[in-house]
Design an enzyme around this catalytic site. Structure first.
Site, PDB file in Angstrom:
ATOM      1  N   THR A  44       0.831  -1.248   0.074  1.00  0.00           N
ATOM      2  CA  THR A  44      -0.052  -0.127   0.073  1.00  0.00           C
ATOM      3  C   THR A  44       0.995   1.260   0.041  1.00  0.00           C
ATOM      4  OG1 THR A  44      -1.701  -1.162   1.319  1.00  0.00           O
ATOM      5  CG2 THR A  44      -2.041   1.169   1.325  1.00  0.00           C
ATOM      6  N   THR A  45       1.876   1.176   0.935  1.00  0.00           N
ATOM      7  CA  THR A  45       2.717   2.422   0.891  1.00  0.00           C
ATOM      8  C   THR A  45       3.598   2.694  -0.223  1.00  0.00           C
ATOM      9  OG1 THR A  45       2.843   1.957   3.294  1.00  0.00           O
ATOM     10  CG2 THR A  45       4.640   3.450   2.323  1.00  0.00           C
ATOM     11  N   TYR A 107     -12.889  -2.915  -2.143  1.00  0.00           N
ATOM     12  CA  TYR A 107     -13.896  -2.228  -2.747  1.00  0.00           C
ATOM     13  C   TYR A 107     -15.144  -3.178  -2.778  1.00  0.00           C
ATOM     14  CZ  TYR A 107     -16.971   0.158  -6.049  1.00  0.00           C
ATOM     15  OH  TYR A 107     -17.817   0.833  -6.698  1.00  0.00           O
ATOM     16  N   TYR A 133      -3.191  -9.804   4.534  1.00  0.00           N
ATOM     17  CA  TYR A 133      -2.903  -8.487   5.258  1.00  0.00           C
ATOM     18  C   TYR A 133      -4.305  -7.896   5.298  1.00  0.00           C
ATOM     19  CZ  TYR A 133      -1.840  -3.446   4.641  1.00  0.00           C
ATOM     20  OH  TYR A 133      -1.696  -2.073   4.938  1.00  0.00           O
ATOM     21  N   ARG A 138      -8.861   0.735   5.032  1.00  0.00           N
ATOM     22  CA  ARG A 138      -8.677   0.983   3.579  1.00  0.00           C
ATOM     23  C   ARG A 138      -9.495  -0.004   2.737  1.00  0.00           C
ATOM     24  NH1 ARG A 138      -4.167   4.011   1.151  1.00  0.00           N
ATOM     25  NH2 ARG A 138      -2.959   4.875   2.797  1.00  0.00           N
ATOM     26  N   LYS A 161      -0.487  -9.870   8.395  1.00  0.00           N
ATOM     27  CA  LYS A 161      -0.124  -8.534   8.866  1.00  0.00           C
ATOM     28  C   LYS A 161      -1.259  -7.892   9.378  1.00  0.00           C
ATOM     29  CE  LYS A 161       0.973  -3.935   6.859  1.00  0.00           C
ATOM     30  NZ  LYS A 161       1.434  -3.096   5.827  1.00  0.00           N
ATOM     31  N   ILE A 203       5.273  -4.523  10.018  1.00  0.00           N
ATOM     32  CA  ILE A 203       5.613  -3.853   8.679  1.00  0.00           C
ATOM     33  C   ILE A 203       5.171  -2.567   8.794  1.00  0.00           C
ATOM     34  CG2 ILE A 203       4.997  -3.846   6.458  1.00  0.00           C
ATOM     35  CD1 ILE A 203       4.315  -7.165   6.661  1.00  0.00           C
TER      36      ILE A 203
END
Length: 293
Positions: A44-45, A107, A133, A138, A161, A203
């Site tokens: 994501t980052t 989504y 994850y 998000r 995660k 993480i």
């Protein structure tokens, strides 16, 4: 497997929006020199949502090349389409990565049994280890503890995660998964508490800026030196908060730009440059903890 401080690595871009590979190499060297235990490439980052497959794969390949076997690289390979996640995983499988990080589909809000089918399909398509994850802030969809426990039965699904920030949830999960199932924090503000409660690592977004502090905090907690771990965490706690005053990775990129580690804080649309007030706020935090002088 997968213990300590893994950096949720940003993907540097030049003013035209192209990937800045010399800057990426500089970042990888920075983390090797400052004790990071591993890297997560194009999570994501790393702006995975806006990198097309060819760029995504190339960034991972280059990250592995620059790491040069000195620290492991985990590749982000999640998608809200199971077929796309499998395709990406298969394309990345021979790049030299240590494993995959696969996010809960975003989504489309899958049911829990849909998540089980999704992750089992991905894990069955590869021989590499897969980290789940869960980041409901998000993705909206939240992977429940019983779902994690069921997925932990797959031989290739080796860990989670957990970015919920819910320590009670973490403890509940730890009690029910196999003892060798890896549990990593994905929430910097609660990562020290997570580790002191028995987690295996983090993480970390914060580790982009202060890799030595995050790796030392993890090492102390994993060694049972909880007072030392908490003391280190207190020193960077303002950074945990400040890096998220705008959507990640907007502020981390600005911070790295101010540190001279990247030449541009550019992002892919729909993310745009941070507001002046946010820039001033994070710079004050960085000066307070000694990152900027």
């Amino acid at each position: 497997m997968f213990r300590g401080s893994y950096v949720a690595l940003i993907t540097p871009m030049d003013q035209s929006g192209k990937i800045d590979y010399p800057a990426l190499k500089k970042l990888v060297e920075f983390h090797k020199q400052h004790g990071s235990h591993g890297l997560v490439s194009v999570g994501t980052t790393g702006e995975s949502a806006t990198l097309p497959f060819d760029e995504h794969i190339e960034v991972v390949k280059k990250t592995v090349e620059y790491a040069d076997g000195e620290i492991p690289v985990i590749a982000g390979s999640g998608a809200n389409s199971t077929d796309e996640a499998i395709f990406l995983s298969q394309q990345l499988a021979d790049t030299g990565i240590a494993g995959f990080l696969s996010v809960v589909p975003y989504y489309n809000k899958p049911q829990q049994r849909g998540m089980v089918a999704h992750f089992n399909a991905i894990a069955s398509s590869t021989d590499l280890p897969v980290l789940l994850y869960n980041v409901p802030g998000r993705t909206v969809a939240d992977m429940l503890t019983e779902t994690v426990v069921e997925l932990a039965e797959h031989k290739n699904i080796v860990g989670l995660k957990d970015a919920t920030g819910d320590i009670g949830r973490f403890k509940e999960t730890k009690e029910q998964v196999p003892s060798d199932f890896v549990l990593l924090s994905g929430d910097d503000p609660t990562s020290c508490e997570f580790l002191c409660a028995g987690g295996d690592g983090v993480i970390s977004v914060t580790a982009n800026i202060v890799p030595a502090a995050m790796s030392q905090m993890c090492e102390a907690a994993l060694a049972g030196d909880y007072d030392i771990a908490k003391s280190i965490d207190e020193q960077v706690s303002a950074l945990h908060q400040g890096l998220f005053i705008e959507p990640n990775p907007v502020i981390p990129k600005w911070a790295l730009y101010k540190m001279g580690l990247i030449k541009s804080a550019n992002l892919r649309l729909p993310l745009v440059m941070s507001e002046l007030g946010s820039q001033n706020e994070i710079e004050q935090v960085m000066r307070k903890i000694g990152v900027l002088v």
